[in-house]
Design a protein around this motif. Structure first.
Motif, PDB file in Angstrom:
ATOM      1  N   VAL A  76       0.731  -1.077   0.343  1.00  0.00           N
ATOM      2  CA  VAL A  76      -0.361   0.192   0.241  1.00  0.00           C
ATOM      3  C   VAL A  76       0.717   0.927   0.115  1.00  0.00           C
ATOM      4  O   VAL A  76       1.548   1.573   1.035  1.00  0.00           O
ATOM      5  CB  VAL A  76      -1.288   0.493   1.379  1.00  0.00           C
ATOM      6  CG1 VAL A  76      -1.671   1.192   1.017  1.00  0.00           C
ATOM      7  CG2 VAL A  76      -1.791  -1.427   1.121  1.00  0.00           C
ATOM      8  N   VAL A  77       0.312   2.413  -0.595  1.00  0.00           N
ATOM      9  CA  VAL A  77       1.243   3.268  -1.169  1.00  0.00           C
ATOM     10  C   VAL A  77       0.614   4.842  -1.041  1.00  0.00           C
ATOM     11  O   VAL A  77      -0.456   4.870  -1.750  1.00  0.00           O
ATOM     12  CB  VAL A  77       1.830   3.470  -2.823  1.00  0.00           C
ATOM     13  CG1 VAL A  77       3.326   5.209  -2.350  1.00  0.00           C
ATOM     14  CG2 VAL A  77       3.192   2.448  -2.415  1.00  0.00           C
ATOM     15  N   ASN A  78       1.002   5.537   0.145  1.00  0.00           N
ATOM     16  CA  ASN A  78       0.223   6.555  -0.104  1.00  0.00           C
ATOM     17  C   ASN A  78       0.421   7.502  -0.964  1.00  0.00           C
ATOM     18  O   ASN A  78       1.549   7.914  -1.742  1.00  0.00           O
ATOM     19  CB  ASN A  78       0.956   7.386   1.209  1.00  0.00           C
ATOM     20  CG  ASN A  78      -0.420   7.345   2.357  1.00  0.00           C
ATOM     21  OD1 ASN A  78      -1.162   6.759   2.186  1.00  0.00           O
ATOM     22  ND2 ASN A  78       0.287   7.803   3.640  1.00  0.00           N
ATOM     23  N   ALA A  79       0.195   7.829  -2.229  1.00  0.00           N
ATOM     24  CA  ALA A  79      -0.085   8.191  -3.740  1.00  0.00           C
ATOM     25  C   ALA A  79       0.426  10.083  -3.632  1.00  0.00           C
ATOM     26  O   ALA A  79       1.356   9.915  -4.624  1.00  0.00           O
ATOM     27  CB  ALA A  79      -0.883   8.360  -4.535  1.00  0.00           C
ATOM     28  N   ASP A  80       0.216  10.171  -2.583  1.00  0.00           N
ATOM     29  CA  ASP A  80       1.750  11.532  -2.657  1.00  0.00           C
ATOM     30  C   ASP A  80       2.604  11.439  -1.810  1.00  0.00           C
ATOM     31  O   ASP A  80       3.284  13.116  -1.260  1.00  0.00           O
ATOM     32  CB  ASP A  80       0.282  12.696  -2.053  1.00  0.00           C
ATOM     33  CG  ASP A  80      -0.199  12.399   0.041  1.00  0.00           C
ATOM     34  OD1 ASP A  80       0.744  11.216   0.362  1.00  0.00           O
ATOM     35  OD2 ASP A  80      -0.220  13.079   0.394  1.00  0.00           O
TER      36      ASP A  80
END
Ligand code: GDD
Ligand code: MG
Length: 346
Positions: free
Chosen positions: A102-106
């Motif tokens: 999971v990656v925080n796209a910001d």
């Protein structure tokens, strides 16, 4: 193993730039950050993506489609209402593998996945959180760990005196599918405020590994600027699509730069940009694709997105302009952050 990119938040702190777009679509060095992120993860072997989207999701879909242009597969998990960072992951459950990222796209970063995955495998936790060290942890999720790397406490955005350390959540997780059984369905749930504390309490199976390399959350205008200066001076070696014509001078295809104009490094010019006589661009300027800059323009410490038209004798310093902004002639602007819609309303 696939990757879920959290890209549905409101991006309020980057307004007005993100007034009409999801924050991860903000341009970084003339490309949506989300595109850099997909390319970066693909280079490390991830070719199946799920985008968790909501706010202005059609912009993301129109840009990426099924991902084939990037040689990856992209599916979309659309939330009926914003479900929060854990709710968004739960909402995508059917599309996720046994183990996923999971990656925080910001987050703007050059994270190497392999050491994180290796650590996760060795420790056998339900979740491994990538950590980074910052001076002021109050804007982030802060962790306390034992000597084996197990996370004992996760506190989201604590006050300084309550922060257990300076190690913070870097917004990248390796997760086992089993951890999703701790998230209720169809409810707004925060992974930082609810799920991580619950998993820590109930399973003691959440680990943290400090990651290395460039890392910055682009969520505020100041950080957004710093990221660009770091790219231009190569503190952050993000691959650029333009050619380096001279040291620190990157120019895209099809540009017309008048012979009397000066590019002062470091400077990045996009594709099909026109710059008029006696203009001085840089140091620290990022000019988007199809921008038109007139004569006698001065432009330093400024980022402009695509299709901006800057009239003759404009003096710009420390500005950020959204797509399609038209300004000038003969104005001095210092520190302006403007997008086109704002000007149209004015
Ligand atoms: N799909 C979806 N749905 N995405 C969401 C939602 C939601 O309800 N809420 C937030 N997101 C996305 C945002 O678009 C962003 O990419 C990411 O999740 C993180 O949300 P932010 O709003 O940017 O959180 P933050 O920056 O304040 O804090 C988070 O990131 C820090 C690292 O930069 C937290 O995860 C902190 O713990 C962490 O330290
Ligand atoms: Mg953020």
């Amino acid at each position: 193993m696939n990757a879920l990119l959290l890209a549905g938040g409101l991006g309020t702190r980057l307004r007005p730039l993100t007034e009409q777009m999801p924050k991860p679509m903000a341009l970084v060095a003339n490309r949506p950050w989300l595109e850099h992120l997909v390319i970066h993860l693909k280079n490390q072997g991830i070719d199946h993506f799920v985008f968790a989207v909501k706010h202005y999701q059609e912009l993301i879909r129109n840009h990426f489609g099924d991902g084939s242009r990037w040689g990856v597969s992209i599916r979309y998990a659309l939330e009926p209402t914003l479900l929060g960072t854990a709710g968004a992951i739960k909402n995508a459950e059917d599309m996720l593998d046994e183990r996923f990222i999971v990656v925080n796209a910001d987050i703007v970063h050059e994270i190497q996945l392999l050491p994180l995955l290796e650590y996760h495998r060795q420790h056998g936790g339900l979740v491994t959180i990538g950590l980074t060290e910052v001076e002021d942890p109050t804007q982030y999720g802060v962790v306390e760990q034992d000597e084996h790397g197990r996370i004992l406490r996760f506190v989201e955005k604590p006050r300084m005196e309550e922060a257990p350390s300076c190690k913070v959540n870097a917004g990248i997780y390796v997760m086992e599918r089993q951890s999703l059984s701790y998230i209720p369905t169809n409810q707004a749930v925060s992974i930082e405020r609810e799920t991580f504390p619950l998993l820590i309490r109930e399973t003691a199976s959440v680990y943290g590994k400090v990651i290395t390399g460039y890392w910055k959350d682009m969520g505020t205008k100041d950080r957004y600027r710093i990221i660009h200066w770091d790219i231009l001076n190569r503190r952050f070696a993000l691959p650029l699509s333009a050619q380096e014509k001279g040291q620190g001078i990157w120019v895209g295809d099809g540009c017309e730069i008048a012979s009397g104009a000066l590019l002062v490094p470091p400077v990045l010019i996009g594709n099909r940009v026109r710059i008029g006589e006696r203009s001085i661009i840089g140091p620290y300027a990022v000019i988007g694709d199809d921008c038109l800059l007139g004569r006698n323009v001065r432009c330093s410490e400024t980022i402009m997105w695509n299709r901006c038209k800057i009239g003759d004798a404009m003096h710009l310093n420390n500005c950020i302009f959204g797509n399609g902004l038209e300004l000038g002639p003969s104005q001095i602007l210092h520190g302006a952050v403007v997008n086109r819609m704002e000007v149209m309303r004015a």
